[in-house]
Design an enzyme around this catalytic site. Structure first.
Site, short mmCIF file in Angstrom:
data_model
loop_
_atom_site.label_atom_id
_atom_site.label_comp_id
_atom_site.label_asym_id
_atom_site.label_seq_id
_atom_site.Cartn_x
_atom_site.Cartn_y
_atom_site.Cartn_z
N HIS A 180 0.83 -1.20 0.00
CA HIS A 180 0.00 0.00 0.00
C HIS A 180 0.87 1.26 0.00
O HIS A 180 0.55 2.24 -0.67
CB HIS A 180 -0.92 0.01 1.22
N HIS A 221 0.25 -4.17 9.08
CA HIS A 221 1.69 -4.31 8.91
C HIS A 221 2.38 -3.95 10.21
O HIS A 221 1.83 -3.22 11.05
CB HIS A 221 2.22 -3.39 7.80
N ASP A 225 7.63 -2.45 8.33
CA ASP A 225 7.15 -2.54 6.95
C ASP A 225 6.89 -1.15 6.36
O ASP A 225 7.17 -0.89 5.19
CB ASP A 225 5.87 -3.37 6.87
#
Length: 306
Positions: A180, A221, A225
């Site tokens: 994302h 996450h 990350d």
């Protein structure tokens, strides 16, 4: 009133048709890059699905972001996905704005060639990292006891090759680094360079920061990350952008000046009539002649000048 509306619609339609013709020609020249980028997106999806088969749920790792940010909960986890979806759709619409708006700075095909190049480079690094080490997913459907934490052994190769939306939303194991954040940072950096609205740029960067916090708060996450995505994507975009040819500037009017019969532009002819050769290096003084030209070609006046 209806006459003005009709004229406006006619101009809009002509603009749309002209832009469509231009973009089709660009697509005919660059379709290989577009197709290659889309194939790489599919390969990235296959890799993310493949790592889900070897994912093993376990205790959630210690994370500073989980201590600092309160957990949104399963019922509010959609907030992060909603923010990302809005950003994604708005950016896609912006890349197609030359078809509608008169002020144009980009070509849609060329800007997507550039975006796909950034995405492919980042996603190759992402595949390498999440296959190197599989971490227990912190998301709710990846925890111990969830039926989606482990994928059953596939019955056929078609089941592996077929990517469904539910598999994208409920994947596990593809953690470092956030996909994302790859899309969001690539989109925002692209608009920051080629967009024209300063306020929109500031809002876009603020939205990415908020989305980073929402990703951690929704436990999709780990903090690592998101942090790795911030510096990796920015570095990749910076270096890849240096290697790619710069987009042509649609605001440059020199290529759009009408040509005279001898192939020169009107601006060049205007300089020649004023006594300039058009060559910036030619700095010789010019003699100004005042008078009229007679029928035999002689000048009936004095010569004024240096």
């Amino acid at each position: 009133m209806s006459l003005y509306i009709g004229r406006g619609a006619s101009k809009l339609w002509k603009r749309f048709c002209a832009e469509t013709t231009t973009e089709i020609n660009l697509l005919a020249e660059n379709w290989k890059y577009i197709l290659g980028g889309l194939i790489c997106q599919y390969i990235h999806g296959l890799a993310a699905r493949g790592v889900h088969y070897i994912h093993r749920p376990g205790p959630i790792l210690q994370d500073v972001g989980f201590f600092l940010l309160p957990e949104l909960g399963k019922d509010k986890a959609y907030i992060s996905e909603t923010v990302f979806t809005c950003m994604f759709l708005l950016f896609v619409l912006w890349t197609f704005h030359p078809f509608v708006f008169k002020s144009k700075k980009i070509y849609t095909v060329l800007i997507w060639c550039r975006i796909l190049a950034f995405l492919v480079a980042c996603q190759i690094l992402r595949i390498i990292t999440f296959y190197s080490t599989q971490l227990p997913g912190p998301n709710y459907h990846c925890r111990e006891g969830s039926k989606l934490a482990r994928l059953p052994r596939p019955d056929s190769i078609l089941e592996v090759l077929l990517i469904v939306p539910s598999g994208v939303l409920y994947g596990c194991g593809d953690l470092i680094f956030s996909s994302h954040m790859i899309f969001s940072l690539v989109f925002v950096r692209t608009y920051h360079k080629y967009g024209t609205r300063r306020f929109v740029k500031q809002c876009a960067w603020l939205t990415v920061v908020i989305q980073s916090l929402l990703i951690i708060a929704s436990r999709k996450h780990y903090t690592v990350d998101v942090v790795v995505a911030w510096y990796t994507v920015n570095l990749v975009v910076f270096f890849v952008d240096k290697k790619l040819p710069e987009l042509p500037d649609r605001g440059a009017s020199t290529m759009l000046l009408p040509l005279s019969k001898d192939g020169r532009t009107k601006e060049e002819n205007h300089r020649l009539l004023n006594g300039n050769s058009g060559d910036p290096s030619d700095k010789r003084p010019r003699t100004q002649i005042n008078g009229k030209i007679m029928e035999d070609g002689s000048i009936d006046a004095g010569v004024n000048g240096v």
